[in-house]
Design an enzyme around this catalytic site. Structure first.
Site, PDB file in Angstrom:
ATOM      1  N   ASP A   1     -18.828  -4.664 -53.749  1.00  0.00           N
ATOM      2  CA  ASP A   1     -19.092  -3.561 -53.063  1.00  0.00           C
ATOM      3  C   ASP A   1     -18.167  -2.904 -52.695  1.00  0.00           C
ATOM      4  O   ASP A   1     -17.429  -3.544 -52.672  1.00  0.00           O
ATOM      5  CB  ASP A   1     -20.326  -3.022 -52.342  1.00  0.00           C
ATOM      6  N   ASP A  46     -16.754   1.315 -51.394  1.00  0.00           N
ATOM      7  CA  ASP A  46     -17.245   2.237 -50.572  1.00  0.00           C
ATOM      8  C   ASP A  46     -18.038   1.341 -49.414  1.00  0.00           C
ATOM      9  O   ASP A  46     -19.392   1.146 -49.454  1.00  0.00           O
ATOM     10  CB  ASP A  46     -18.080   3.324 -51.058  1.00  0.00           C
ATOM     11  N   GLU A 100     -31.445   6.969 -49.452  1.00  0.00           N
ATOM     12  CA  GLU A 100     -29.991   5.871 -49.664  1.00  0.00           C
ATOM     13  C   GLU A 100     -30.834   4.532 -48.044  1.00  0.00           C
ATOM     14  O   GLU A 100     -31.097   3.722 -49.163  1.00  0.00           O
ATOM     15  CB  GLU A 100     -28.869   5.822 -49.949  1.00  0.00           C
ATOM     16  N   SER A 154     -18.466  -0.536 -57.749  1.00  0.00           N
ATOM     17  CA  SER A 154     -19.100   0.521 -57.185  1.00  0.00           C
ATOM     18  C   SER A 154     -19.475   1.798 -57.942  1.00  0.00           C
ATOM     19  O   SER A 154     -19.367   1.662 -58.910  1.00  0.00           O
ATOM     20  CB  SER A 154     -17.492   0.319 -56.864  1.00  0.00           C
ATOM     21  N   LYS A 195     -27.094  -1.400 -59.798  1.00  0.00           N
ATOM     22  CA  LYS A 195     -26.226  -2.507 -60.598  1.00  0.00           C
ATOM     23  C   LYS A 195     -26.770  -4.221 -61.110  1.00  0.00           C
ATOM     24  O   LYS A 195     -25.744  -4.344 -62.008  1.00  0.00           O
ATOM     25  CB  LYS A 195     -25.515  -2.745 -58.796  1.00  0.00           C
ATOM     26  N   ASP A 245     -23.140  -3.296 -49.347  1.00  0.00           N
ATOM     27  CA  ASP A 245     -23.243  -3.405 -47.409  1.00  0.00           C
ATOM     28  C   ASP A 245     -25.111  -2.412 -47.811  1.00  0.00           C
ATOM     29  O   ASP A 245     -25.588  -1.606 -47.243  1.00  0.00           O
ATOM     30  CB  ASP A 245     -22.251  -1.755 -46.840  1.00  0.00           C
TER      31      ASP A 245
HETATM   32  O1  C5P Z   1     -18.965   1.745 -53.663  1.00  0.00           O
HETATM   33  P1  C5P Z   1     -20.583   1.981 -53.444  1.00  0.00           P
HETATM   34  O2  C5P Z   1     -21.551   1.244 -55.009  1.00  0.00           O
HETATM   35  O3  C5P Z   1     -20.466   1.318 -51.887  1.00  0.00           O
HETATM   36  O4  C5P Z   1     -20.751   3.446 -53.997  1.00  0.00           O
HETATM   37  C1  C5P Z   1     -21.633   4.217 -53.739  1.00  0.00           C
HETATM   38  C2  C5P Z   1     -21.928   4.637 -52.528  1.00  0.00           C
HETATM   39  O5  C5P Z   1     -21.269   6.208 -52.143  1.00  0.00           O
HETATM   40  C3  C5P Z   1     -23.495   4.906 -51.737  1.00  0.00           C
HETATM   41  O6  C5P Z   1     -23.648   3.860 -50.769  1.00  0.00           O
HETATM   42  C4  C5P Z   1     -23.111   6.413 -51.349  1.00  0.00           C
HETATM   43  O7  C5P Z   1     -24.069   5.980 -50.155  1.00  0.00           O
HETATM   44  C5  C5P Z   1     -21.852   6.871 -51.757  1.00  0.00           C
HETATM   45  N1  C5P Z   1     -21.923   8.368 -52.386  1.00  0.00           N
HETATM   46  C6  C5P Z   1     -21.579   9.657 -51.595  1.00  0.00           C
HETATM   47  N2  C5P Z   1     -21.115  10.607 -52.605  1.00  0.00           N
HETATM   48  C7  C5P Z   1     -22.142  10.642 -53.833  1.00  0.00           C
HETATM   49  C8  C5P Z   1     -22.695   9.581 -54.194  1.00  0.00           C
HETATM   50  C9  C5P Z   1     -22.588   8.387 -53.104  1.00  0.00           C
HETATM   51  O8  C5P Z   1     -20.855   9.448 -50.687  1.00  0.00           O
HETATM   52  N3  C5P Z   1     -22.245  11.846 -53.827  1.00  0.00           N
HETATM   53 MG    MG Z   2     -21.115   0.336 -50.660  1.00  0.00          MG
END
Ligand code: C5P
Ligand code: MG
Length: 297
Positions: A49, A51, A96, A164, A213, A238
């Site tokens: 992953d 973020d 989430e 991601s 995913k 995470d």
């Molecule tokens: O790379 P990853 O799959 O972790 O990216 C998703 C993350 O981005 C989520 O865990 C979510 O908390 C964050 N997110 C965010 N702003 C958004 C949508 C998702 O920070 N508008």
């Molecule tokens: Mg993440």
């Protein structure tokens, strides 16, 4: 035999004995690592992953921005959009990570969050040529030890699939600016679709959020030629949703999952320990994955 193995990992992977490292079944972890070592780098792929897994969760007590949050820059979006995105984050992020709700329950709400944010971003007519500057000005940070991680995988020609739910264009820029966008890196993410003048007009393909995913793994990862014939998987995430990132691997043999538990630690500890093979509690480094990889290769 197990006792001897235990001694071995203690000596050879001392990182696994840190008190921030939790394991439901240490012997299974050790057996998997040994099997991976026997098979070697040629059988291995890493699926991660992005973020809050490859990037830090926090630094000096402040949250590190996700790829979506890097876009919160006046170069790209106006104050009103910032405010609306913050409101959405405050509404949906707690959902989430809510330990008391199931993934099924969260799924439609995540679709809602991502869809609304993407609509807001499209309204801002974001310019492609300003993304790199926004990344430069952001406080984004990869985890400590990221360089050894990316460089080590590249050196041993182990493919790294970054999977991601963030924004692919921003993600690429982050790893490019950190000089680790090596040829072994493959990315599945939400990519922006720009018109011929370089203005954002849509997002490409099927939306990827935290809890779908598996679908992306089956439709995209399963088809990647570079990942074929590598039945051993090191998976990093995470979120519980990240556990499905390896569902596209055909005939997996040894799968080791590592989960970073960054937030809501006490509430989620039990579930994480029951779901990931190794849980890293508030660990902002790549030390454990790096140590395991070094041992395998
Ligand atoms: O790379 P990853 O799959 O972790 O990216 C998703 C993350 O981005 C989520 O865990 C979510 O908390 C964050 N997110 C965010 N702003 C958004 C949508 C998702 O920070 N508008
Ligand atoms: Mg993440």
């Amino acid at each position: 035999v197990l006792a001897i193995w235990h001694q071995l990992t203690k000596a050879e992977i001392p990182e696994l004995t840190k008190c921030s490292v939790l394991m439901r079944e240490r012997s299974r972890v050790e057996e998997t690592i040994y099997a991976m070592r026997r098979a070697g780098a040629g059988s291995l792929q890493v699926i991660s992953d992005f973020d809050m897994t490859l990037t830090r969760f926090a630094h000096n007590g402040r949250r590190v921005p996700t790829t979506h949050n890097i876009l919160d820059n006046r170069l790209l979006i106006n104050e009103d959009c910032t405010r609306k995105m913050k409101e959405l984050l405050n509404t949906y992020y707690p959902i989430e990570i809510d330990a008391s709700r199931s993934a099924e329950e969260k799924l439609p709400l995540m679709v809602e969050w991502w869809t609304r944010v993407h609509e807001l971003l499209i309204q801002q007519r974001i310019r492609k040529d300003l993304l790199a500057q926004a990344v430069k000005e952001s406080n984004t940070m990869l985890r400590d030890g990221y360089k050894g991680f990316f460089d080590g995988l590249a050196e041993h020609q182990v493919p790294l699939l970054i999977f991601s739910a963030g924004v692919g264009d921003v993600l690429e820029e982050v790893i490019r600016q950190n000089h680790v966008f090596h040829p072994n890196v493959h990315i599945i993410s939400n990519y922006m679709d720009f018109d011929h003048t370089g203005v954002l007009r849509a997002f490409k393909g099927q939306l990827i959020h935290t809890f779908n995913k598996r679908e992306g793994a089956l439709s995209h990862a399963a088809g990647l030629r570079e990942l074929q014939g590598r039945p051993n998987v090191l998976l990093l995430g995470d979120s519980l949703g990240d556990l499905t990132m390896a569902d596209g691997v055909s005939e997996p043999q040894n799968v080791l999952t590592i989960g970073f538990l960054n937030d809501q630690v006490e509430e989620r500890k039990e579930t994480y320990v029951n779901s990931f093979d190794i849980v890293l509690v508030k660990d902002e480094t790549m030390d454990v994955p790096n140590a395991i990889f070094r041992y395998i290769t």
